[in-house]
Design a protein around this motif. Structure first.
Motif, PDB file in Angstrom:
ATOM      1  N   PRO A   2       0.848  -1.194   0.000  1.00 48.34           N
ATOM      2  CA  PRO A   2       0.000   0.000   0.000  1.00 48.34           C
ATOM      3  C   PRO A   2       0.885   1.246   0.000  1.00 48.34           C
ATOM      4  CG  PRO A   2       0.024  -1.027   2.178  1.00 48.34           C
ATOM      5  CD  PRO A   2       0.797  -1.931   1.267  1.00 48.34           C
ATOM      6  N   PHE A   4       2.665   4.612   1.139  1.00 46.09           N
ATOM      7  CA  PHE A   4       2.956   5.214   2.451  1.00 46.09           C
ATOM      8  C   PHE A   4       3.975   6.320   2.260  1.00 46.09           C
ATOM      9  CE2 PHE A   4       5.600   1.425   1.875  1.00 46.09           C
ATOM     10  CZ  PHE A   4       6.872   1.962   1.962  1.00 46.09           C
ATOM     11  N   GLN A   5       4.033   7.232   3.228  1.00 55.48           N
ATOM     12  CA  GLN A   5       5.093   8.233   3.250  1.00 55.48           C
ATOM     13  C   GLN A   5       6.225   7.704   4.114  1.00 55.48           C
ATOM     14  OE1 GLN A   5       2.557  11.572   4.406  1.00 55.48           O
ATOM     15  NE2 GLN A   5       3.259  12.575   2.526  1.00 55.48           N
ATOM     16  N   ARG A  22       0.364  11.089  13.580  1.00 52.25           N
ATOM     17  CA  ARG A  22      -0.805  10.417  12.976  1.00 52.25           C
ATOM     18  C   ARG A  22      -1.131   9.156  13.761  1.00 52.25           C
ATOM     19  NH1 ARG A  22       0.844  10.011   6.655  1.00 52.25           N
ATOM     20  NH2 ARG A  22       1.924  12.007   6.661  1.00 52.25           N
ATOM     21  N   ASP A  24      -1.814   6.239  12.452  1.00 54.58           N
ATOM     22  CA  ASP A  24      -1.412   4.980  11.830  1.00 54.58           C
ATOM     23  C   ASP A  24       0.037   4.982  11.352  1.00 54.58           C
ATOM     24  OD1 ASP A  24      -1.622   6.766   9.817  1.00 54.58           O
ATOM     25  OD2 ASP A  24      -2.842   5.520   8.499  1.00 54.58           O
ATOM     26  N   ARG A  41      -0.827  -6.734   3.058  1.00 57.42           N
ATOM     27  CA  ARG A  41      -1.869  -5.787   3.491  1.00 57.42           C
ATOM     28  C   ARG A  41      -2.363  -6.079   4.922  1.00 57.42           C
ATOM     29  NH1 ARG A  41      -0.433  -4.528  -1.099  1.00 57.42           N
ATOM     30  NH2 ARG A  41      -1.690  -3.347  -2.585  1.00 57.42           N
ATOM     31  N   GLN A  44      -1.337  -1.303   7.098  1.00 58.64           N
ATOM     32  CA  GLN A  44      -1.440  -0.281   6.042  1.00 58.64           C
ATOM     33  C   GLN A  44      -1.146   1.091   6.631  1.00 58.64           C
ATOM     34  OE1 GLN A  44      -4.479  -0.622   3.154  1.00 58.64           O
ATOM     35  NE2 GLN A  44      -4.830  -2.775   3.505  1.00 58.64           N
ATOM     36  N   THR A  46       0.169   4.883   6.933  1.00 59.50           N
ATOM     37  CA  THR A  46       0.373   5.893   5.887  1.00 59.50           C
ATOM     38  C   THR A  46       1.727   6.576   6.045  1.00 59.50           C
ATOM     39  OG1 THR A  46      -0.770   7.544   7.216  1.00 59.50           O
ATOM     40  CG2 THR A  46      -2.098   6.323   5.600  1.00 59.50           C
ATOM     41  N   LEU A  47       2.418   6.294   7.179  1.00 56.17           N
ATOM     42  CA  LEU A  47       3.751   6.876   7.377  1.00 56.17           C
ATOM     43  C   LEU A  47       4.664   5.845   8.038  1.00 56.17           C
ATOM     44  CD1 LEU A  47       5.787   9.294   7.563  1.00 56.17           C
ATOM     45  CD2 LEU A  47       4.749   9.828   9.792  1.00 56.17           C
TER      46      LEU A  47
END
Ligand SMILES: Cc1cc2nc3c(=O)[nH]c(=O)nc-3n(C[C@H](O)[C@H](O)[C@H](O)COP(=O)(O)OP(=O)(O)OC[C@H]3O[C@@H](n4cnc5c(N)ncnc54)[C@H](O)[C@@H]3O)c2cc1C
Length: 283
Positions: A2, A4-5, A22, A24, A41, A44, A46-47
């Motif tokens: 997925p 992500f940063q 954040r 997550d 997965r 997931q 995002t960072l």
């Protein structure tokens, strides 16, 4: 994977601030579990907050307080550290069973503790040895006992913004007797069952301060207090070892899975305790 940063902070406080920014975000150590989790997965975030530039987390310190392993210490670092052969031989023996060459070059103490696989060696040693885990989050530092740290498979006491800083294993007396035994389907696979044992001998040859741990035998690494009670204060003879084997098999409650039945794992746990005690006695 997925999307992500990615961030690669150079200080621990910066890393904590990024994680707290954040819900997550996740720390990245050697990626040996997190990257497959992303690929499947199962995670997931995002960072990702890469911890690789935090040099302070790479130290192994041996002192009167015990052995302090920074969270970014790799299995390879433990195996290469000659001082640990006397400062904590049980740790070294257990880590020698972890995975394969490539994984030992990247997998870390902190990553293994946070991933909390019940069949992993480091969490098992931490529980058996009554380690303390220091963590840092946005509300400061706290120290968590290993017995309170593991809540279930892949579940720990860590809050989302907390980073494991180090793991402290209590001091190891020079004459301590110990054994580590593991059974896996192939060399380097996760343990089907493993046992870690240590005790000190008093002047009359009786076992004192007995600690017995089981790996791969439940939802978390286990301390087998029932087995310790059987052995405490007596000589580790054939009768004691047979009783410990039976007590260990009775003390664990594993699940059936594709690798074996619960009954098989129970029996195997008893056998691993038996063999670890024999190794300790012979050492
Ligand atoms: C094929 C294979 C076989 C393996 N066999 C074994 C084995 O036999 N025995 C064994 O014990 N292990 C085994 N492992 C696991 C391996 O040893 C790593 O210890 C484990 O995967 C953790 O990897 P890592 O340190 O790279 O952490 P990562 O994969 O980077 O992270 C794992 C988790 O920990 C979190 N995390 C990482 N560092 C910290 C920190 N400092 N604070 C808070 N959270 C953190 C991450 O966010 C993630 O959730 C195996 C892995 C593979 C891929």
């Amino acid at each position: 994977m997925p999307p992500f940063q990615y961030a690669c902070p150079t200080t621990l406080s910066e890393a904590v601030a990024l994680l707290a920014s954040r819900d997550d975000a996740k720390p990245l150590a050697g990626g040996q579990s997190l990257v497959p989790m992303l690929a499947f997965r199962l995670a997931q975030p995002t960072l990702l907050v890469d911890l690789r530039k935090l040099a302070d987390l790479r130290e192994i310190k041996v002192s009167a307080e015990g052995v302090r392993l920074g969270a970014m210490v790799r299995w390879r670092d433990i195996l290469d550290d000659e001082g640990l052969a006397t400062a904590h031989p049980l740790l070294k023996a257990a880590v020698a069973e972890v995975a394969h060459y490539q994984i030992r070059n990247r997998g870390t103490v902190g990553g293994s503790m946070a991933h909390a696989d019940p069949a992993a060696e480091m969490p098992g040693i931490a529980v058996t040895c009554e380690a303390e885990i220091s963590v840092l989050g946005k509300s400061g530092t706290r120290v968590i006992k290993a017995a309170d740290f593991f809540h279930g498979p892949l579940m720990t006491a860590l809050a989302a913004d907390e980073i494991i800083v180090d793991v402290l294993l209590p001091p190891w007396p020079a004459r301590r007797r110990w054994g580590f035994q593991e059974f896996a389907r192939r060399r380097g696979d996760f343990a089907l069952a493993a046992a870690a044992v240590f005790y000190d001998e008093d002047a009359s040859g009786k076992a004192r301060n007995v600690h017995v741990g089981a790996i791969g035998a439940g939802d978390t690494p286990l301390r087998l207090h029932a087995v310790e009670a059987v052995l405490e204060g007596r000589a580790i003879d054939e009768d004691a070892i047979a009783k410990a084997d039976a007590a260990a098999a009775g003390a664990v409650n594993p699940h059936d899975d594709i690798h074996g039945s619960a009954a098989y794992r129970r029996a195997l746990t008893g056998t691993m305790v038996e063999r670890a005690l024999r190794a300790a006695r012979a050492r």
